[in-house]
Design a protein around this motif. Structure first.
Motif, mmCIF file in Angstrom:
data_model
loop_
_atom_site.group_PDB
_atom_site.id
_atom_site.type_symbol
_atom_site.label_atom_id
_atom_site.label_comp_id
_atom_site.label_asym_id
_atom_site.label_seq_id
_atom_site.Cartn_x
_atom_site.Cartn_y
_atom_site.Cartn_z
ATOM 1 N N PRO A 1 0.829 -1.207 0.000
ATOM 2 C CA PRO A 1 0.000 0.000 0.000
ATOM 3 C C PRO A 1 0.868 1.264 0.000
ATOM 4 O O PRO A 1 1.872 1.344 0.693
ATOM 5 C CB PRO A 1 -0.790 -0.104 1.312
ATOM 6 N N GLY A 2 0.493 2.227 -0.839
ATOM 7 C CA GLY A 2 1.244 3.464 -0.958
ATOM 8 C C GLY A 2 2.289 3.425 -2.056
ATOM 9 O O GLY A 2 2.957 4.420 -2.319
ATOM 10 N N ARG A 3 2.448 2.281 -2.697
ATOM 11 C CA ARG A 3 3.403 2.135 -3.795
ATOM 12 C C ARG A 3 2.675 1.663 -5.039
ATOM 13 O O ARG A 3 1.734 0.878 -4.971
ATOM 14 C CB ARG A 3 4.493 1.095 -3.468
ATOM 15 N N ARG A 4 3.145 2.139 -6.193
ATOM 16 C CA ARG A 4 2.622 1.646 -7.461
ATOM 17 C C ARG A 4 3.237 0.282 -7.744
ATOM 18 O O ARG A 4 4.166 -0.141 -7.076
ATOM 19 C CB ARG A 4 2.970 2.610 -8.591
ATOM 20 N N ARG A 5 2.757 -0.351 -8.756
ATOM 21 C CA ARG A 5 3.252 -1.678 -9.137
ATOM 22 C C ARG A 5 4.749 -1.664 -9.458
ATOM 23 O O ARG A 5 5.446 -2.629 -9.238
ATOM 24 C CB ARG A 5 2.457 -2.161 -10.356
ATOM 25 N N ASP A 6 5.258 -0.521 -9.954
ATOM 26 C CA ASP A 6 6.680 -0.426 -10.291
ATOM 27 C C ASP A 6 7.541 0.008 -9.107
ATOM 28 O O ASP A 6 8.751 0.165 -9.235
ATOM 29 C CB ASP A 6 6.900 0.515 -11.472
ATOM 30 N N GLY A 7 6.935 0.240 -7.941
ATOM 31 C CA GLY A 7 7.674 0.585 -6.738
ATOM 32 C C GLY A 7 7.758 2.057 -6.427
ATOM 33 O O GLY A 7 8.217 2.437 -5.359
ATOM 34 N N VAL B 1 10.684 -4.278 4.166
ATOM 35 C CA VAL B 1 11.310 -4.745 2.933
ATOM 36 C C VAL B 1 11.643 -3.591 1.987
ATOM 37 O O VAL B 1 12.522 -3.717 1.136
ATOM 38 C CB VAL B 1 10.410 -5.783 2.229
ATOM 39 N N LEU B 2 10.989 -2.454 2.135
ATOM 40 C CA LEU B 2 11.172 -1.347 1.199
ATOM 41 C C LEU B 2 12.588 -0.785 1.216
ATOM 42 O O LEU B 2 13.067 -0.287 0.194
ATOM 43 C CB LEU B 2 10.147 -0.250 1.472
ATOM 44 N N ASP B 3 13.279 -0.864 2.342
ATOM 45 C CA ASP B 3 14.664 -0.396 2.403
ATOM 46 C C ASP B 3 15.523 -1.173 1.406
ATOM 47 O O ASP B 3 16.251 -0.586 0.608
ATOM 48 C CB ASP B 3 15.201 -0.556 3.824
ATOM 49 N N LEU B 4 15.424 -2.487 1.416
ATOM 50 C CA LEU B 4 16.180 -3.318 0.475
ATOM 51 C C LEU B 4 15.666 -3.143 -0.954
ATOM 52 O O LEU B 4 16.452 -2.967 -1.882
ATOM 53 C CB LEU B 4 16.102 -4.792 0.877
ATOM 54 N N ALA B 5 14.355 -3.168 -1.140
ATOM 55 C CA ALA B 5 13.776 -3.094 -2.489
ATOM 56 C C ALA B 5 14.122 -1.782 -3.189
ATOM 57 O O ALA B 5 14.423 -1.778 -4.382
ATOM 58 C CB ALA B 5 12.265 -3.274 -2.420
ATOM 59 N N ASP B 6 14.102 -0.680 -2.474
ATOM 60 C CA ASP B 6 14.443 0.605 -3.082
ATOM 61 C C ASP B 6 15.914 0.662 -3.487
ATOM 62 O O ASP B 6 16.266 1.239 -4.507
ATOM 63 C CB ASP B 6 14.119 1.753 -2.129
ATOM 64 N N ARG B 7 16.774 0.059 -2.706
ATOM 65 C CA ARG B 7 18.201 0.047 -3.041
ATOM 66 C C ARG B 7 18.482 -0.862 -4.243
ATOM 67 O O ARG B 7 19.361 -0.584 -5.044
ATOM 68 C CB ARG B 7 19.030 -0.407 -1.857
ATOM 69 N N ARG C 1 13.007 -19.153 -1.986
ATOM 70 C CA ARG C 1 13.832 -17.992 -2.341
ATOM 71 C C ARG C 1 13.192 -16.702 -1.828
ATOM 72 O O ARG C 1 12.935 -15.768 -2.584
ATOM 73 C CB ARG C 1 14.066 -17.930 -3.842
ATOM 74 N N THR C 2 12.943 -16.684 -0.536
ATOM 75 C CA THR C 2 12.225 -15.575 0.076
ATOM 76 C C THR C 2 12.963 -15.050 1.298
ATOM 77 O O THR C 2 13.478 -15.816 2.094
ATOM 78 C CB THR C 2 10.809 -16.030 0.508
ATOM 79 N N LEU C 3 12.981 -13.731 1.428
ATOM 80 C CA LEU C 3 13.417 -13.062 2.645
ATOM 81 C C LEU C 3 12.159 -12.518 3.306
ATOM 82 O O LEU C 3 11.384 -11.812 2.666
ATOM 83 C CB LEU C 3 14.370 -11.911 2.333
ATOM 84 N N THR C 4 11.931 -12.839 4.586
ATOM 85 C CA THR C 4 10.726 -12.406 5.288
ATOM 86 C C THR C 4 11.115 -11.628 6.541
ATOM 87 O O THR C 4 11.858 -12.133 7.382
ATOM 88 C CB THR C 4 9.853 -13.621 5.679
ATOM 89 N N TRP C 5 10.575 -10.415 6.674
ATOM 90 C CA TRP C 5 10.854 -9.551 7.820
ATOM 91 C C TRP C 5 9.838 -9.794 8.929
ATOM 92 O O TRP C 5 8.764 -10.344 8.679
ATOM 93 C CB TRP C 5 10.814 -8.095 7.370
ATOM 94 N N PRO C 6 10.131 -9.325 10.151
ATOM 95 C CA PRO C 6 9.205 -9.530 11.277
ATOM 96 C C PRO C 6 7.820 -8.909 11.074
ATOM 97 O O PRO C 6 6.840 -9.384 11.639
ATOM 98 C CB PRO C 6 9.913 -8.860 12.454
ATOM 99 N N ASP C 7 7.713 -7.845 10.253
ATOM 100 C CA ASP C 7 6.403 -7.224 10.030
ATOM 101 C C ASP C 7 5.575 -7.972 8.989
ATOM 102 O O ASP C 7 4.471 -7.553 8.642
ATOM 103 C CB ASP C 7 6.554 -5.756 9.638
ATOM 104 N N GLY C 8 6.088 -9.092 8.468
ATOM 105 C CA GLY C 8 5.344 -9.887 7.492
ATOM 106 C C GLY C 8 5.654 -9.530 6.053
ATOM 107 O O GLY C 8 5.181 -10.188 5.134
ATOM 108 N N SER C 9 6.444 -8.493 5.825
ATOM 109 C CA SER C 9 6.795 -8.141 4.454
ATOM 110 C C SER C 9 7.794 -9.152 3.913
ATOM 111 O O SER C 9 8.568 -9.755 4.661
ATOM 112 C CB SER C 9 7.350 -6.723 4.394
ATOM 113 N N ALA C 10 7.756 -9.341 2.597
ATOM 114 C CA ALA C 10 8.585 -10.373 1.989
ATOM 115 C C ALA C 10 9.143 -9.929 0.646
ATOM 116 O O ALA C 10 8.541 -9.122 -0.055
ATOM 117 C CB ALA C 10 7.776 -11.642 1.809
ATOM 118 N N PHE C 11 10.297 -10.478 0.312
ATOM 119 C CA PHE C 11 10.935 -10.269 -0.981
ATOM 120 C C PHE C 11 11.320 -11.630 -1.541
ATOM 121 O O PHE C 11 12.087 -12.356 -0.926
ATOM 122 C CB PHE C 11 12.187 -9.394 -0.831
#
Length: 180
Positions: free
Chosen positions: A24-30, A83-89, A142-152
């Motif tokens: 939420p708050g992000r478009r499909r392209d990030g 996850v957004l910290d890693l995804a944005d980088r 092949r997943t990284l999962t954070w404590p807040d439930g977000s995943a990459f």
């Protein structure tokens, strides 16, 4: 990284970093919703023209039009997900590698693969996390999962990387940090 962490590591080349977002708050392209609206408008116009040209070309050659600009969703989570910290980088990298150890994770960028190795810039650490802040790593999915439930869901760079991973991972959940 092995010398820095003083642990065995597994290094995997990441594939396409142009991934889709389901946050939420992000478009499909990030990109952040509500920002750069004029640039977004003209980008959509160009994407529409490109899709139309692709569809006409595909139909003329007897194929199905498909969706050439569709991103596979690999980033998911709640608003302001960890996850957004890693995804944005990752979005700006040209040669990302995932480095894993029993207690740490990092993403290292080696730059473009089109340059001569002698002219290549030195690798740089773009993102790093250590236990207990490091996300949970799941090799089979092949997943990284954070404590807040977000995943990459990280894409690998092709079949050679999948074969390389098999040297270290054995189902159901055994990791051989020093290889088999």
């Amino acid at each position: 990284m092995r010398d820095r962490w003083r642990e065995p590591v597994i290094v995997l080349r990441l594939g396409d970093t142009d991934v889709g977002f389901d946050v939420p708050g992000r478009r499909r392209d990030g990109t952040v919703e509500g920002k750069r609206l004029v640039r977004r408008f003209f980008g959509n116009v160009l994407r529409g023209i490109g899709t139309a040209v692709f569809a006409v070309f595909a139909l003329a050659n007897g194929g199905a039009p498909g969706r050439p600009f569709q991103r596979e969703v690999r980033v998911s989570g709640p608003a302001n997900a960890m996850v957004l910290d890693l995804a944005d980088r990752l979005r700006s990298l040209s040669g990302p590698w995932l480095v894993c150890s029993p207690s740490s994770l990092a993403v290292v960028d080696t730059g473009t693969t089109f340059t001569d190795p002698a002219d290549a810039p030195p690798p740089r650490i773009v993102w790093e996390a250590r236990q207990p802040q490091a996300p949970a790593l799941n090799f089979p999915r092949r997943t990284l999962t954070w404590p807040d439930g977000s995943a990459f869901r990280f894409p690998l760079h092709g079949r050679p990387e999948e074969q390389h991973l098999r040297k270290y991972f054995e189902p159901p959940a055994t990791v051989h940090w020093n290889g088999r």
